[in-house]
Structures are given as C-alpha cells and as structure tokens.
Design a protein around this motif. Sequence first.
Motif, PDB file in Angstrom:
ATOM      1  N   VAL A 128       1.599  10.572  -3.155  1.00  0.00           N
ATOM      2  CA  VAL A 128       2.671  11.442  -3.637  1.00  0.00           C
ATOM      3  C   VAL A 128       4.018  10.775  -3.403  1.00  0.00           C
ATOM      4  CG1 VAL A 128       2.862  12.666  -1.433  1.00  0.00           C
ATOM      5  CG2 VAL A 128       3.654  13.775  -3.531  1.00  0.00           C
ATOM      6  N   ARG A 129       4.963  11.086  -4.271  1.00  0.00           N
ATOM      7  CA  ARG A 129       6.364  10.696  -4.060  1.00  0.00           C
ATOM      8  C   ARG A 129       7.188  11.972  -4.104  1.00  0.00           C
ATOM      9  NH1 ARG A 129       9.119   6.003  -7.124  1.00  0.00           N
ATOM     10  NH2 ARG A 129       8.285   4.914  -5.330  1.00  0.00           N
ATOM     11  N   GLN A 130       7.812  12.288  -2.971  1.00  0.00           N
ATOM     12  CA  GLN A 130       8.699  13.450  -2.886  1.00  0.00           C
ATOM     13  C   GLN A 130      10.091  13.025  -3.310  1.00  0.00           C
ATOM     14  OE1 GLN A 130       7.563  16.440  -1.929  1.00  0.00           O
ATOM     15  NE2 GLN A 130       5.609  15.883  -1.037  1.00  0.00           N
ATOM     16  N   ALA A 131      10.789  13.907  -4.021  1.00  0.00           N
ATOM     17  CA  ALA A 131      12.158  13.595  -4.446  1.00  0.00           C
ATOM     18  C   ALA A 131      12.966  14.871  -4.517  1.00  0.00           C
ATOM     19  CB  ALA A 131      12.138  12.917  -5.814  1.00  0.00           C
ATOM     20  N   HIS A 189       5.944  13.978  -7.286  1.00  0.00           N
ATOM     21  CA  HIS A 189       5.051  13.353  -8.261  1.00  0.00           C
ATOM     22  C   HIS A 189       3.752  13.014  -7.530  1.00  0.00           C
ATOM     23  CE1 HIS A 189       9.135  12.607  -9.741  1.00  0.00           C
ATOM     24  NE2 HIS A 189       8.609  12.671 -10.943  1.00  0.00           N
ATOM     25  N   TYR A 190       2.651  13.642  -7.954  1.00  0.00           N
ATOM     26  CA  TYR A 190       1.345  13.415  -7.338  1.00  0.00           C
ATOM     27  C   TYR A 190       0.565  12.474  -8.242  1.00  0.00           C
ATOM     28  CZ  TYR A 190       2.685  17.366  -4.472  1.00  0.00           C
ATOM     29  OH  TYR A 190       3.358  18.199  -3.612  1.00  0.00           O
ATOM     30  N   LEU A 191       0.226  11.322  -7.709  1.00  0.00           N
ATOM     31  CA  LEU A 191      -0.449  10.289  -8.488  1.00  0.00           C
ATOM     32  C   LEU A 191      -1.955  10.380  -8.287  1.00  0.00           C
ATOM     33  CD1 LEU A 191       0.011   7.826 -10.324  1.00  0.00           C
ATOM     34  CD2 LEU A 191       0.159   6.432  -8.253  1.00  0.00           C
ATOM     35  N   TYR A 192      -2.673  10.450  -9.399  1.00  0.00           N
ATOM     36  CA  TYR A 192      -4.133  10.472  -9.406  1.00  0.00           C
ATOM     37  C   TYR A 192      -4.624   9.266 -10.188  1.00  0.00           C
ATOM     38  CZ  TYR A 192      -4.095  15.249  -7.604  1.00  0.00           C
ATOM     39  OH  TYR A 192      -3.923  16.350  -6.816  1.00  0.00           O
ATOM     40  N   ASP A 213       8.526  -1.429  -6.403  1.00  0.00           N
ATOM     41  CA  ASP A 213       8.221  -0.013  -6.262  1.00  0.00           C
ATOM     42  C   ASP A 213       6.723   0.138  -6.507  1.00  0.00           C
ATOM     43  OD1 ASP A 213       7.788   2.709  -6.508  1.00  0.00           O
ATOM     44  OD2 ASP A 213       9.687   3.083  -7.521  1.00  0.00           O
ATOM     45  N   ALA A 214       5.960   0.243  -5.426  1.00  0.00           N
ATOM     46  CA  ALA A 214       4.498   0.285  -5.518  1.00  0.00           C
ATOM     47  C   ALA A 214       4.010   1.499  -6.301  1.00  0.00           C
ATOM     48  CB  ALA A 214       3.883   0.274  -4.113  1.00  0.00           C
ATOM     49  N   PHE A 215       4.732   2.605  -6.213  1.00  0.00           N
ATOM     50  CA  PHE A 215       4.352   3.820  -6.938  1.00  0.00           C
ATOM     51  C   PHE A 215       4.426   3.577  -8.448  1.00  0.00           C
ATOM     52  CE2 PHE A 215       4.982   8.108  -8.604  1.00  0.00           C
ATOM     53  CZ  PHE A 215       4.079   8.852  -7.865  1.00  0.00           C
ATOM     54  N   VAL A 216       5.545   3.056  -8.909  1.00  0.00           N
ATOM     55  CA  VAL A 216       5.716   2.751 -10.336  1.00  0.00           C
ATOM     56  C   VAL A 216       4.757   1.647 -10.761  1.00  0.00           C
ATOM     57  CG1 VAL A 216       7.323   1.835 -12.063  1.00  0.00           C
ATOM     58  CG2 VAL A 216       8.094   3.580 -10.452  1.00  0.00           C
ATOM     59  N   ASP A 217       4.534   0.668  -9.898  1.00  0.00           N
ATOM     60  CA  ASP A 217       3.608  -0.425 -10.230  1.00  0.00           C
ATOM     61  C   ASP A 217       2.205   0.120 -10.521  1.00  0.00           C
ATOM     62  OD1 ASP A 217       5.543  -2.369  -9.993  1.00  0.00           O
ATOM     63  OD2 ASP A 217       5.026  -2.897  -7.934  1.00  0.00           O
ATOM     64  N   ARG A 218       1.781   1.117  -9.754  1.00  0.00           N
ATOM     65  CA  ARG A 218       0.451   1.707  -9.994  1.00  0.00           C
ATOM     66  C   ARG A 218       0.397   2.433 -11.328  1.00  0.00           C
ATOM     67  NH1 ARG A 218      -3.052   3.278  -4.902  1.00  0.00           N
ATOM     68  NH2 ARG A 218      -2.477   1.516  -3.612  1.00  0.00           N
ATOM     69  N   PRO A 233       0.837  -1.195   0.000  1.00  0.00           N
ATOM     70  CA  PRO A 233       0.000   0.000   0.000  1.00  0.00           C
ATOM     71  C   PRO A 233       0.876   1.251   0.000  1.00  0.00           C
ATOM     72  CG  PRO A 233       0.034  -1.007   2.165  1.00  0.00           C
ATOM     73  CD  PRO A 233       0.791  -1.932   1.250  1.00  0.00           C
ATOM     74  N   LEU A 234       0.374   2.306  -0.610  1.00  0.00           N
ATOM     75  CA  LEU A 234       1.114   3.555  -0.675  1.00  0.00           C
ATOM     76  C   LEU A 234       0.583   4.534   0.356  1.00  0.00           C
ATOM     77  CD1 LEU A 234       1.229   3.977  -4.536  1.00  0.00           C
ATOM     78  CD2 LEU A 234       3.064   3.227  -3.058  1.00  0.00           C
ATOM     79  N   PRO A 235       1.475   5.354   0.929  1.00  0.00           N
ATOM     80  CA  PRO A 235       1.010   6.343   1.891  1.00  0.00           C
ATOM     81  C   PRO A 235       0.188   7.414   1.183  1.00  0.00           C
ATOM     82  CG  PRO A 235       3.319   6.705   1.372  1.00  0.00           C
ATOM     83  CD  PRO A 235       2.908   5.427   0.689  1.00  0.00           C
ATOM     84  N   ALA A 236      -0.883   7.840   1.801  1.00  0.00           N
ATOM     85  CA  ALA A 236      -1.732   8.867   1.206  1.00  0.00           C
ATOM     86  C   ALA A 236      -1.541  10.172   1.955  1.00  0.00           C
ATOM     87  CB  ALA A 236      -3.189   8.435   1.246  1.00  0.00           C
ATOM     88  N   LYS A 237      -0.834  11.110   1.335  1.00  0.00           N
ATOM     89  CA  LYS A 237      -0.700  12.453   1.881  1.00  0.00           C
ATOM     90  C   LYS A 237      -1.604  13.345   1.046  1.00  0.00           C
ATOM     91  CE  LYS A 237       4.110  11.735   3.154  1.00  0.00           C
ATOM     92  NZ  LYS A 237       5.489  12.122   2.924  1.00  0.00           N
ATOM     93  N   THR A 238      -1.925  14.491   1.567  1.00  0.00           N
ATOM     94  CA  THR A 238      -2.785  15.384   0.794  1.00  0.00           C
ATOM     95  C   THR A 238      -1.949  16.181  -0.197  1.00  0.00           C
ATOM     96  OG1 THR A 238      -2.576  17.073   2.483  1.00  0.00           O
ATOM     97  CG2 THR A 238      -4.468  15.591   2.653  1.00  0.00           C
ATOM     98  N   ALA A 239      -2.539  16.482  -1.328  1.00  0.00           N
ATOM     99  CA  ALA A 239      -1.874  17.285  -2.342  1.00  0.00           C
ATOM    100  C   ALA A 239      -2.127  18.760  -2.064  1.00  0.00           C
ATOM    101  CB  ALA A 239      -2.406  16.914  -3.723  1.00  0.00           C
ATOM    102  N   PRO A 240      -1.178  19.631  -2.408  1.00  0.00           N
ATOM    103  CA  PRO A 240      -1.400  21.072  -2.245  1.00  0.00           C
ATOM    104  C   PRO A 240      -2.571  21.540  -3.110  1.00  0.00           C
ATOM    105  CG  PRO A 240       0.918  20.590  -2.667  1.00  0.00           C
ATOM    106  CD  PRO A 240       0.165  19.325  -2.882  1.00  0.00           C
TER     107      PRO A 240
END
Length: 197
Positions: free
Chosen positions: A40-43, A113-116, A179-184, A15-22
């Motif tokens: 989101v993925r911060q880098a 990177h904000y994933l929707y 990498d769950a983010f890339v997998d999605r 599972p990916l962490p769910a933070k709020t987007a600006p």
Amino acid sequence: MTDTAQGPEQPATAPLPAKTAPPEVDRLAAEQGLGEYITVRQAGSPSRALATGAVMAAIALAFMFVLHGPLSDASAFSFSYSVLRAVHLGFLLMFVAGVVHGIRGLVAGAQAHYLYAGGIVHRRRSGLRAVAWPNVAQLRSVHHRRGDRSAVGEVVGYRLEAHDGTSVLIPLVLSEGRDAFVDRIVAALRAHNRPIV
C-alpha cells in the motif's frame, strides 16, 4: 524527479513494505479478481495538512502581532516603515498560505493506493475504486506545470486511466532516484501490453 530520474523503463530495485489491506479493500479486490495483495501507499493525511497549515498560520499571526507595534509607531514616510510594511505583508501572505494549505488538505482527504498482483484499489475518503490491469487504457505521466522554472516539466506522478473512464492519480515518491511502487505498476502494465506515455 525528471523523466531521466524516474523513467518507467527501469525495473523495480527496492522491496516494498507489506501492510495489510482493510477488509473492504480486500473484498473489492476479490470481487474484481485482482489476486494477491502486495503493498500500500498512503497519501494525503488531512490531519497532517491541517496541522501544518495551522502551524504556518499561527507563526505568521504571531509575527504580524509582534510587528504591529513598531509598524504603528513608525512614520508613514520613513524607510523603516516601508521595510516593516513589506515584512508584515509577507507574514500576511504566509498566514493565507497556511489557511489554504489546511483547507486543501481537508478537501482532498486521505488517500491510499492498494497494489495487488492483478490491479490497484484506490481509496479516497470513504470511496473505493478498483482497476484491473487488463482494463487499463494507459498510464500517463503527470508533469509539474507551475512554480519554479527549473521544476516545470518534472514528472510528479502518473495517471492510471481505465477504459471505463476511471482515472487514478499516483504520486511519484522517489527513494534513491527510484519509486518501487510505480516500478511495479509499470512492470505489470508492460506485461499486459498497456501503453505508458
């Protein structure tokens, strides 16, 4: 981080962490019709890169200062002078690497990177770019090209290329081989029949 370790054909497992987007990111996503926010993925933290570079440079400078006395006292034709000179040169290179690392981090700037459900919003410094899944031309793997021979050819990220020429680099961050983010992203692009190369 090889193709076998992170193949895009395997489904997301973590599972990916769910933070709020600006608000400005949510606004752009709504304008583009990207749907529900996922994660989101911060880098690329400029302050962290600057701090790391400063610490490297400071350590190298301190050792260069400590070595200066014995180096100036040693005979130019002695074995100890040669060894001290080589070590001093190593710390000089470390100093330069620290300065370069800090500057590179500042130039690259903070990224996120904000994933929707319907696409991705990429933020770099203060600029925003949105790419909806139907507008993606392809997802291309990015391979390590320099450095250690064993690392050359490893997948280090993916480049999301849109039909309008927009390109978003997504770094690969492995956790337990996935990498769950890339997998999605891969799953969403497969659902839209977009090529993954």
